[in-house]
Write a protein that holds these residues in place. Structure first.
Motif, PDB file in Angstrom:
ATOM      1  N   THR A 157     -10.997  39.484   7.582  1.00  9.37           N
ATOM      2  CA  THR A 157      -9.696  38.986   8.043  1.00  9.37           C
ATOM      3  C   THR A 157      -8.593  40.016   7.844  1.00  9.37           C
ATOM      4  OG1 THR A 157     -10.310  36.673   7.651  1.00  9.37           O
ATOM      5  CG2 THR A 157      -7.970  37.173   7.756  1.00  9.37           C
ATOM      6  N   ALA A 158      -8.479  40.531   6.628  1.00 10.36           N
ATOM      7  CA  ALA A 158      -7.392  41.471   6.330  1.00 10.36           C
ATOM      8  C   ALA A 158      -7.488  42.727   7.193  1.00 10.36           C
ATOM      9  CB  ALA A 158      -7.419  41.842   4.852  1.00 10.36           C
ATOM     10  N   GLU A 159      -8.699  43.160   7.514  1.00 12.86           N
ATOM     11  CA  GLU A 159      -8.878  44.385   8.298  1.00 12.86           C
ATOM     12  C   GLU A 159      -8.311  44.271   9.708  1.00 12.86           C
ATOM     13  OE1 GLU A 159     -12.839  45.863   8.362  1.00 12.86           O
ATOM     14  OE2 GLU A 159     -13.183  45.527   6.224  1.00 12.86           O
ATOM     15  N   GLU A 189      -0.795  32.255   9.919  1.00 13.53           N
ATOM     16  CA  GLU A 189      -1.910  31.438   9.453  1.00 13.53           C
ATOM     17  C   GLU A 189      -2.769  32.217   8.465  1.00 13.53           C
ATOM     18  OE1 GLU A 189      -3.929  28.211  12.156  1.00 13.53           O
ATOM     19  OE2 GLU A 189      -3.751  30.072  13.287  1.00 13.53           O
ATOM     20  N   ALA A 190      -3.127  33.440   8.874  1.00 12.52           N
ATOM     21  CA  ALA A 190      -3.988  34.257   8.024  1.00 12.52           C
ATOM     22  C   ALA A 190      -3.329  34.556   6.681  1.00 12.52           C
ATOM     23  CB  ALA A 190      -4.341  35.558   8.744  1.00 12.52           C
ATOM     24  N   GLY A 191      -2.015  34.760   6.695  1.00 12.98           N
ATOM     25  CA  GLY A 191      -1.309  35.085   5.463  1.00 12.98           C
ATOM     26  C   GLY A 191      -1.028  33.907   4.558  1.00 12.98           C
ATOM     27  N   GLU A 239     -10.636  37.079  -0.627  1.00 14.83           N
ATOM     28  CA  GLU A 239     -10.381  37.251   0.798  1.00 14.83           C
ATOM     29  C   GLU A 239      -9.010  36.701   1.191  1.00 14.83           C
ATOM     30  OE1 GLU A 239     -13.192  35.945  -0.400  1.00 14.83           O
ATOM     31  OE2 GLU A 239     -14.682  37.478   0.097  1.00 14.83           O
ATOM     32  N   GLU A 240      -8.636  35.543   0.619  1.00 12.73           N
ATOM     33  CA  GLU A 240      -7.333  34.950   0.923  1.00 12.73           C
ATOM     34  C   GLU A 240      -6.201  35.829   0.406  1.00 12.73           C
ATOM     35  OE1 GLU A 240      -9.124  30.385   0.653  1.00 12.73           O
ATOM     36  OE2 GLU A 240      -8.020  31.265  -1.034  1.00 12.73           O
ATOM     37  N   ASN A 266      -1.800  39.724   1.403  1.00 10.42           N
ATOM     38  CA  ASN A 266      -1.178  41.026   1.161  1.00 10.42           C
ATOM     39  C   ASN A 266      -1.064  41.845   2.445  1.00 10.42           C
ATOM     40  OD1 ASN A 266      -0.972  40.396  -1.549  1.00 10.42           O
ATOM     41  ND2 ASN A 266      -2.837  41.487  -2.133  1.00 10.42           N
ATOM     42  N   ALA A 267      -2.093  41.775   3.294  1.00 16.67           N
ATOM     43  CA  ALA A 267      -2.071  42.537   4.540  1.00 16.67           C
ATOM     44  C   ALA A 267      -0.968  42.045   5.475  1.00 16.67           C
ATOM     45  CB  ALA A 267      -3.433  42.453   5.223  1.00 16.67           C
ATOM     46  N   VAL A 268      -0.814  40.730   5.569  1.00 13.82           N
ATOM     47  CA  VAL A 268       0.230  40.183   6.441  1.00 13.82           C
ATOM     48  C   VAL A 268       1.610  40.476   5.865  1.00 13.82           C
ATOM     49  CG1 VAL A 268       1.163  38.094   7.505  1.00 13.82           C
ATOM     50  CG2 VAL A 268      -1.314  38.405   7.329  1.00 13.82           C
ATOM     51  N   GLU A 269       1.739  40.373   4.559  1.00 14.96           N
ATOM     52  CA  GLU A 269       3.037  40.655   3.942  1.00 14.96           C
ATOM     53  C   GLU A 269       3.462  42.102   4.190  1.00 14.96           C
ATOM     54  OE1 GLU A 269       5.421  39.508  -0.133  1.00 14.96           O
ATOM     55  OE2 GLU A 269       3.233  39.766  -0.236  1.00 14.96           O
TER      56      GLU A 269
END
Length: 421
Positions: free
Chosen positions: A234-236, A264-266, A292-293, A298-301
């Motif tokens: 997901t983060a990738e 949603e992902a974040g 994973e969550e 962190n990736a979305v932020e």
């Protein structure tokens, strides 16, 4: 036919029966809860220890707690069936919703939680009913009388108007197929050294099986959040989504959808904590996230501030997605200077659903606890959120607010996509 003591206005026996299953920490609490369910008109109330495959010598998973639920060792299950009368299908659904909420509250009071259950047509459910551990077996007549009294105590059905679609222009002619733009963004990631195998996949011939842009968006959603949960991949994929949101060859309805997907992902970990609050609280599991969550959050932020700065140039439809991103990441919202514009958007909303939605987003983005309580109550009272979708009162306030905001924006985003198709 109505039975003695019931009014013909109560209608006919419901066609679908619901079997409840509640987990309790010990037998004593199980018996107390079972008695309360009888008072509520539940039938065939049973009490048995929770079955755990890893403790059963005859089960192939014996000794393998990873295939069982070891956290429920020593716990008990209370199961029961609700059989009642309803005047019509809409009222049957309403009574079912109200009872689910009420049973969850009863379970919470006894330090337990609703642990699944089932719903089936009358004949099927009764044919397969497992009566082991039967404690109480009241007659249908008794159950109907008690259920009639309980149903009279339920709140009236809410007459809530459906949300209206935000002003989103249809996809203009001249834009390339979305797959072409996805490949442009994926190529940029490769060029700057941030590509991963999952983003490079878009540069192969495999994605060509998507028939149109809508099908491609569905494929993106499934790849990022399969069945609404995070995976190690997901983060990738967040940089790819962020690149698409910022690309001028992506139509506004699609940007709105992609922003919603990013938010949603974040927020997956926090929203799941709200949905699962009763179980986590009863078992003392806390409200943390898995790896994973956390990686997805962190990736979305990391991309949120840049995306939020697009506010002045975006249309109302895309701003709906930006409000979710701001609500999820208050620090980014402050850094991007969008908290006041979100308040102005809320004040300008004439449509009830959207106004409540944006006010809730503003309270979350402002990290204002007092405002959040008021806006949360407004949102769940006046918008089409099902009673069973409202988080438990033991859920963390921010997580509960994000969960409700997600439900509200989900219907809004669906309408935006339909309008832009």
């Amino acid at each position: 036919m109505p039975v003695d003591g019931t009014s013909s206005s109560l209608g006919s026996p419901v066609t679908m029966l619901r079997e409840y299953r509640i987990a309790l920490p010990d037998e004593r609490r199980g018996r107390l809860l079972a008695a309360e369910l009888v008072d509520r008109g539940h039938r065939w109330v049973r009490l048995r220890p929770v079955y755990l495959p890893h403790l059963d010598l005859a089960n192939p998973f014996f000794g393998l707690p990873e295939f069982s639920r070891p956290e429920l060792e020593g716990w008990w299950h209370v199961t029961s069936v609700v059989d009642e009368l309803a005047p019509d299908d809409d009222m049957e659904d309403h009574q079912l919703e109200c009872e689910e909420v009420a049973v969850a509250a009863v379970a919470r009071r006894h330090r337990g939680f609703c642990d699944g259950g089932s719903m089936a047509d009358r004949e099927t459910l009764l044919r397969h009913l497992d009566l082991r551990g039967l404690l109480h077996d009241q007659t249908q007549e008794q159950a109907y009388r008690r259920r009639a009294a309980i149903a009279r105590s339920f709140p009236a059905r809410r007459d809530v108007p459906a949300p209206l679609v935000a002003a989103a222009a249809p996809v203009p002619g001249g834009l390339p197929p979305l797959l072409d733009t996805v490949r442009v963004v994926a190529s940029r990631l490769r060029a700057d050294g941030t590509a991963t195998p999952v983003t490079d996949w878009w540069l192969t011939g495999e994605p060509e099986h998507y028939e149109d842009d809508q099908e491609l968006l569905s494929g993106l959603f499934d790849a990022v959040l399969h069945q609404g949960t995070c995976s190690p991949l997901t983060a990738e994929q967040v940089p790819l989504l962020a690149g698409l949101v910022g690309h001028d060859q992506v139509a506004a309805p699609y940007r709105a959808f992609l922003l919603f997907l990013l938010a949603e992902a974040g927020t997956v970990g926090r929203r799941l904590a709200a949905r699962d609050a009763d179980r986590r609280s009863a078992l003392g599991l806390g409200f943390g996230q898995n790896a994973e969550e956390t990686a997805a959050q962190n990736a979305v932020e990391a991309v949120a501030p840049v995306l939020l700065r697009r506010w002045p140039e975006e249309c109302e439809a895309v701003r709906c997605g930006l409000t979710f991103l701001a609500a999820a990441f208050p620090d980014s919202a402050r850094a991007a200077g969008v908290i006041e514009p979100i308040a102005e958007m809320a004040a300008a909303c004439a449509e009830r659903h959207r106004a409540a939605m944006v006010r809730l987003a503003h309270a979350l983005a402002s990290a204002d606890g007092e405002a959040l309580r008021a806006r949360y109550s407004e949102a769940i009272a006046g918008t089409p959120v099902r009673l069973t979708g409202i988080p438990s009162p033991v859920a963390p306030a921010t997580a509960a607010g994000l969960h409700i905001l997600h439900l509200m924006l989900e219907s809004e985003t669906d309408l935006i996509l339909q309008a832009g198709a």
